[in-house]
Design a protein around this motif. Structure first.
Motif, PDB file in Angstrom:
ATOM      1  N   ASP A   1       0.860 -34.988   5.012  1.00 26.21           N
ATOM      2  CA  ASP A   1       0.500 -36.502   4.613  1.00 26.21           C
ATOM      3  C   ASP A   1      -0.691 -37.041   5.403  1.00 26.21           C
ATOM      4  N   ASN A   2      -0.841 -38.070   5.109  1.00 21.02           N
ATOM      5  CA  ASN A   2      -2.329 -38.528   5.480  1.00 21.02           C
ATOM      6  C   ASN A   2      -2.296 -39.312   6.767  1.00 21.02           C
ATOM      7  N   ASP A   3      -1.322 -39.878   7.257  1.00 22.48           N
ATOM      8  CA  ASP A   3      -1.273 -40.975   8.241  1.00 22.48           C
ATOM      9  C   ASP A   3      -0.069 -40.648   9.310  1.00 22.48           C
ATOM     10  N   GLY A   4       0.962 -39.486   9.234  1.00 21.26           N
ATOM     11  CA  GLY A   4       2.082 -39.350  10.040  1.00 21.26           C
ATOM     12  C   GLY A   4       2.008 -37.731  10.446  1.00 21.26           C
ATOM     13  N   GLY A   5       3.096 -37.313  10.762  1.00 20.77           N
ATOM     14  CA  GLY A   5       3.274 -36.147  11.496  1.00 20.77           C
ATOM     15  C   GLY A   5       3.670 -35.054  10.261  1.00 20.77           C
ATOM     16  N   GLY A   6       3.647 -35.462   8.850  1.00 16.52           N
ATOM     17  CA  GLY A   6       3.893 -34.368   7.928  1.00 16.52           C
ATOM     18  C   GLY A   6       2.974 -33.457   7.940  1.00 16.52           C
ATOM     19  N   LYS A   7       3.425 -31.987   7.634  1.00 19.38           N
ATOM     20  CA  LYS A   7       2.711 -30.973   7.913  1.00 19.38           C
ATOM     21  C   LYS A   7       2.385 -30.246   6.504  1.00 19.38           C
ATOM     22  N   GLY A   8       1.279 -29.435   6.670  1.00  8.93           N
ATOM     23  CA  GLY A   8       0.892 -28.658   5.378  1.00  8.93           C
ATOM     24  C   GLY A   8       0.374 -27.317   6.039  1.00  8.93           C
ATOM     25  N   PHE A   9      -0.097 -26.566   5.245  1.00  3.54           N
ATOM     26  CA  PHE A   9      -0.434 -24.971   5.556  1.00  3.54           C
ATOM     27  C   PHE A   9      -0.982 -24.986   6.750  1.00  3.54           C
ATOM     28  N   ALA A  10      -2.073 -25.650   7.144  1.00  2.00           N
ATOM     29  CA  ALA A  10      -2.969 -25.373   8.153  1.00  2.00           C
ATOM     30  C   ALA A  10      -2.290 -26.260   9.479  1.00  2.00           C
ATOM     31  N   THR A  11      -1.407 -26.944   9.262  1.00  2.00           N
ATOM     32  CA  THR A  11      -0.866 -27.795  10.154  1.00  2.00           C
ATOM     33  C   THR A  11       0.671 -27.325  10.572  1.00  2.00           C
ATOM     34  N   GLY A  12       0.956 -26.320   9.962  1.00  2.00           N
ATOM     35  CA  GLY A  12       2.321 -25.717  10.529  1.00  2.00           C
ATOM     36  C   GLY A  12       3.595 -25.551   9.540  1.00  2.00           C
ATOM     37  N   GLU A  13       3.365 -25.976   8.351  1.00  2.00           N
ATOM     38  CA  GLU A  13       4.656 -26.038   7.226  1.00  2.00           C
ATOM     39  C   GLU A  13       4.379 -24.772   6.435  1.00  2.00           C
ATOM     40  N   THR A  14       5.589 -24.262   6.350  1.00  2.00           N
ATOM     41  CA  THR A  14       5.872 -22.886   5.363  1.00  2.00           C
ATOM     42  C   THR A  14       5.950 -23.416   3.985  1.00  2.00           C
ATOM     43  N   TRP A  15       5.721 -22.508   3.015  1.00  2.00           N
ATOM     44  CA  TRP A  15       5.938 -22.557   1.502  1.00  2.00           C
ATOM     45  C   TRP A  15       4.858 -23.377   0.856  1.00  2.00           C
ATOM     46  N   TYR A  16       3.697 -23.458   1.470  1.00  2.00           N
ATOM     47  CA  TYR A  16       2.425 -24.190   0.766  1.00  2.00           C
ATOM     48  C   TYR A  16       1.497 -23.034   0.341  1.00  2.00           C
ATOM     49  N   ILE A  25     -15.582  -8.725  -1.867  1.00  2.00           N
ATOM     50  CA  ILE A  25     -15.513  -9.784  -0.810  1.00  2.00           C
ATOM     51  C   ILE A  25     -14.003 -10.109  -0.960  1.00  2.00           C
ATOM     52  N   VAL A  26     -13.562 -10.089   0.568  1.00  2.00           N
ATOM     53  CA  VAL A  26     -12.104 -10.442   0.731  1.00  2.00           C
ATOM     54  C   VAL A  26     -12.025 -11.706   1.734  1.00  2.00           C
ATOM     55  N   VAL A  27     -11.294 -12.624   1.530  1.00  2.00           N
ATOM     56  CA  VAL A  27     -11.093 -13.746   2.270  1.00  2.00           C
ATOM     57  C   VAL A  27      -9.368 -13.818   2.465  1.00  2.00           C
ATOM     58  N   ILE A  28      -9.276 -13.845   3.900  1.00  2.00           N
ATOM     59  CA  ILE A  28      -7.841 -14.037   4.247  1.00  2.00           C
ATOM     60  C   ILE A  28      -7.694 -15.242   5.064  1.00  2.00           C
ATOM     61  N   VAL A  29      -6.531 -16.255   4.855  1.00  2.00           N
ATOM     62  CA  VAL A  29      -6.409 -17.285   6.005  1.00  2.00           C
ATOM     63  C   VAL A  29      -4.828 -17.132   6.155  1.00  2.00           C
ATOM     64  N   ASN A  30      -4.635 -17.058   7.557  1.00  2.00           N
ATOM     65  CA  ASN A  30      -3.519 -16.794   8.366  1.00  2.00           C
ATOM     66  C   ASN A  30      -2.884 -18.037   9.089  1.00  2.00           C
ATOM     67  N   GLY A  31      -2.072 -18.648   8.377  1.00  2.00           N
ATOM     68  CA  GLY A  31      -1.477 -20.071   8.913  1.00  2.00           C
ATOM     69  C   GLY A  31      -0.229 -19.747   9.812  1.00  2.00           C
ATOM     70  N   ASN A  32       0.115 -18.520  10.137  1.00  2.00           N
ATOM     71  CA  ASN A  32       1.172 -18.196  11.152  1.00  2.00           C
ATOM     72  C   ASN A  32       0.449 -18.512  12.746  1.00  2.00           C
ATOM     73  N   LEU A  33       1.582 -18.704  13.478  1.00  2.00           N
ATOM     74  CA  LEU A  33       0.962 -18.496  14.885  1.00  2.00           C
ATOM     75  C   LEU A  33       0.316 -17.226  15.299  1.00  2.00           C
TER      76      LEU A  33
END
Length: 785
Positions: free
Chosen positions: A402-417, A616-624
């Motif tokens: 989300d924009n203004d709260g603690g809701g999470k996305g892929f880069a901020t720690g949420e799964t299933w995105y 070219i290969v691009v990898i983004v890892n959202g896991n800790l």
């Protein structure tokens, strides 16, 4: 009045020459109109306004067709001011500033007459737009004029002014470039400026030219005069020519540095109705109303301009064309674009691209601020095939939450995105976009929490960072803002000597890294490149310099972060594979190869978009934690150019492995090195024997080799057996293998089989006999040699 047809072929406003000046005003409901000429700007009151407009020379205007009033006055009127005196029924009258005014007095109280020749900086006639080919070549940088230079550590003389962009060669005590040279170093292609037209809520006579913690401040989404630069950004707002000249100097300076300029425009509403630019001239026409006749409020600020009406549409188009031609503006970002009808936006794009510059960028917010009776709103999806782009809030939410709260996305720690992120990286061509050039990809802009603050809040670090609860531009508890800012420490979690080790920093780089490595048009917010904070203020539109000023000292403090951004932008700009425009190109050359377990990976193949790198290969890892990702098979080595600490075009390291381990919360970019074959390849020799000795059409289907998967043909016969060779990467432990006839007309074994590759062996021999199930095992044991 709703039946009025657009006066398409008439120039409204003033037409100046040293010999005479013509005046044209569209005021169809007036009983009579007079031009009022003044020698000066008038007498200002304590609030910075001129209330008394008596005393001017009154010139009667003539009524022409379709409600246009005109007058011509001989002589050189440059330096004089003017108003219109509009007569209504029963002798009533009011004064109004020309809605088409191209110059005004301080705070826009009167229109001004200027000689255009005297409003151009030296060399303006030779100003050239920097070369630009297609929308996806852009890297946008959203910036507020005052924020850019007002900080005491900016090194700039003209703090808070247009002219700050003309200051070159500035460096801090550590040798870091500042100001416009910083923008060049960063590598962006376009500066997207928050509104620079004349806006209402900053008193130009008292606006501070130095850092002012709680002084008057505004983003500028409160329009007053659409065709005039904002006076508080000029060194002398009382001289109409100065703001025009200095605005052009800013644009000229950016062009000379190879940077185009996007202007944020607000044609969806005005600051107010009664004392806005239109109601005093044509009452009841310019604003949209609901079915009960009340002003509609889709903007959320009390009114909407009725873009679907012919003369409102003409005004918007005339205004945009004026900025594009007179000021050499290179594109426009529309605030609340959904409140402007699709037909108007489409005409704007077609006319500006065809008649001014085919490289003009047009994009905007495809939403409203509330309900509106407009039928054909410019929502997401309406842009398909029409040549303009929209902000991609689907992708934004998937990345950050989300924009203004603690809701999470892929880069901020949420799964299933993972799926939503993959779709965004593909340019959203399977979502709302027809082409990648129709999506503006971003995580944060001026609205809502900026990136660093959003990441910190999503990690539950509000109190630790000392963020401030703000209300109406001031701390909610009534404290002095400087005390609050001084007490805050947004970077408390960062190790002093190793910023890139911080979890919050990693999440920020991951978020904007996804944006910069995706198909579409990327946009980053000013200061993201060195972790700018607004101390938790999610709506800083009037919060003053203490919150909004860009703190240039952060560049030295977070040099590694800045370098990482520079590297990613350079990679994107140097490799057209990241800038494909059409759906056909993307579908042909881009493939998602992993989309699970908080990892998204894609491959760009076959020299996509003419790229010199074939694969070219691009990898983004959202896991800790680190994740192992299988690479596409190739006989060539992989060069890594982006990892968790470095980014750019230069080789960081090389791997011959069939897979790669990507550290937690990080990016990795690799390309296939056609000048270097993999070392220590394992050669697997397969012998296939059939009792009928009929080998025509039989072949191997293999996978997991790390070199070349798919069909492998038997190449020769020896002692009645067919022979084939499979090559595998040195770290491969097993290879999937099926013996089949042509394209699956028949196959050996019902189950898949795997060739086990012994450790540290360069040659493996395998014998396969038709009809034998290898003791019903699912493996074929290779004999090492």
């Amino acid at each position: 009045m709703d039946m009025i047809q657009e006066i398409t072929d008439m120039k409204l406003g003033i037409i100046y020459s040293p010999e005479s000046t013509g005046f044209r005003l569209w005021a169809p409901g007036a009983e009579a109109v007079s031009l009022m000429l003044y020698e000066d700007e008038g007498k200002y009151d304590s609030s910075g306004m001129v209330q008394d407009h008596h005393g001017g020379i009154e010139v009667t205007m003539n009524m022409q067709d379709q409600g246009v009033w005109s007058a011509a006055v001989s002589g050189d009127l440059s330096g004089k001011f003017y108003m219109y005196k509009i007569y209504r029924e029963n002798g009533r009258f009011n004064y109004a500033v020309d809605p088409y005014a191209a110059a005004v007095s301080a705070n826009g109280c009167r229109g001004a007459i200027v000689n255009p020749v005297l409003c151009c900086p030296e060399g303006w006639e030779n100003d050239q737009r920097p070369p630009f080919v297609q929308p996806t070549d852009a890297v946008l940088y959203e910036l507020h004029v005052r924020d850019f230079s007002i900080s005491p550590d900016s090194g700039m003389r003209y703090k808070g002014k247009f002219k700050a962009f003309t200051e070159c060669g500035l460096r801090d005590e550590f040798g870091n470039s500042l100001g416009i040279d910083h923008l060049v170093e960063l590598g962006i292609t376009h500066v997207h400026l928050l509104p620079i037209f004349d806006f209402k809520t900053v008193n130009e006579l008292t606006s501070s030219p130095v850092w002012d913690a709680e002084g008057e401040y505004n983003w500028g989404y409160d329009p007053q005069h659409y065709n005039v630069p904002e006076g508080s950004y000029a060194t002398d707002p009382r001289k109409p020519e100065v703001r025009i000249t200095e605005c052009k100097e800013m644009i000229q300076a950016l062009h000379q540095k190879g940077i185009r300029v996007i202007m944020d425009v607000v044609y969806n509403h005005t600051y107010t109705v009664e004392d806005g630019p239109f109601e005093q001239v044509v009452p009841g026409y310019f604003y949209r109303r609901d079915s009960s006749g009340r002003l509609s409020n889709g903007s959320g600020v009390g009114n909407e301009l009725a873009s679907e009406k012919p003369m409102v549409r003409k005004y918007i188009k005339d205004s945009l064309r004026y900025w594009a031609e007179e000021y050499h503006i290179d594109g426009f970002r529309f605030d609340l674009m959904a409140l402007i009808d699709v037909e108007t936006i489409t005409e704007i794009v077609q006319e500006l691209r065809c008649e001014v510059d085919p490289g003009l960028l047009i994009y905007g917010e495809p939403w409203t601020g509330g309900d509106s009776p407009l039928q054909n709103k410019t929502f997401k999806g309406t842009q398909r095939g029409k040549g303009f782009a929209v902000f991609n809030d689907h992708f934004r939410h998937a990345i950050k939450g989300d924009n203004d709260g603690g809701g999470k996305g892929f880069a901020t720690g949420e799964t299933w995105y993972e799926g939503a992120v993959a779709e965004g990286m593909l340019g959203s061509i399977h979502d709302f976009a027809l082409e990648a050039s129709e999506t503006v990809n971003y995580v944060t802009v001026h609205d809502n929490l900026n990136l660093w603050d959003k990441v910190m809040i999503s990690m539950g670090k509000w109190h630790e960072a000392g963020f401030i609860h703000m209300e109406n531009g001031r701390p909610a508890d009534g404290a002095y803002i400087v005390e609050k800012v001084t007490a805050a420490d947004p970077y408390r979690t960062i190790q002093v000597q190793d910023a890139l080790a911080s979890e919050a920093v990693k999440r920020c780089l991951l978020a904007n890294g996804i944006v910069l490595l995706s198909q579409g048009i990327p946009l980053i917010h000013a200061g993201d490149e060195f972790l700018r904070s607004k101390f938790g203020d999610h709506n800083s539109y009037r919060s003053g310099d203490a919150v909004n000023a860009i703190p240039w000292s952060l560049k030295q403090r977070f040099k590694e972060v800045h370098a990482y951004y520079c590297g990613l932008i350079s990679l994107r700009r140097n490799h057209p594979a990241f800038r494909m425009n059409s759906r056909e190109q993307i579908e042909r050359h881009m493939e998602i190869i992993r989309c699970s377990d908080q990892v998204v990976a894609y491959r760009l193949s076959d020299c996509a978009n003419g790229d010199p790198w074939k694969q070219i290969v691009v990898i983004v890892n959202g896991n800790l934690q680190a994740s192992k990702v299988e690479l596409p098979p190739t006989p060539y080595s992989w060069n890594i150019v982006v990892n968790e600490r470095l980014a750019g075009n230069e080789i960081i390291s090389t791997t011959d492995h069939a897979d790669v381990t990507v550290p937690g919360l990080s990016l990795m970019v690799l390309y296939e090195d056609h000048d270097r074959l993999k070392q220590n390849l394992v050669k697997v020799q397969v012998e296939y024997e059939r009792t009928d000795h009929q080998y025509s059409g039989w072949n191997l289907w293999v996978w997991g080799t790390g070199v070349k998967d798919g069909r492998i043909d038997f190449t020769h016969m020896e002692k009645g057996r067919a022979q084939a060779v499979i090559y595998a990467a040195a770290d491969v432990e097993k290879i999937g293998c099926i013996v089949r006839l042509n394209d699956w007309e028949a196959r050996e074994w019902e189950q898949d089989r795997y060739i086990i590759v012994p450790d540290h062996r360069q040659t493996v021999q395998v014998k396969v006999s038709s009809g034998k199930e290898s003791a019903l095992s699912d493996v074929i044991t290779g004999k090492a040699s």
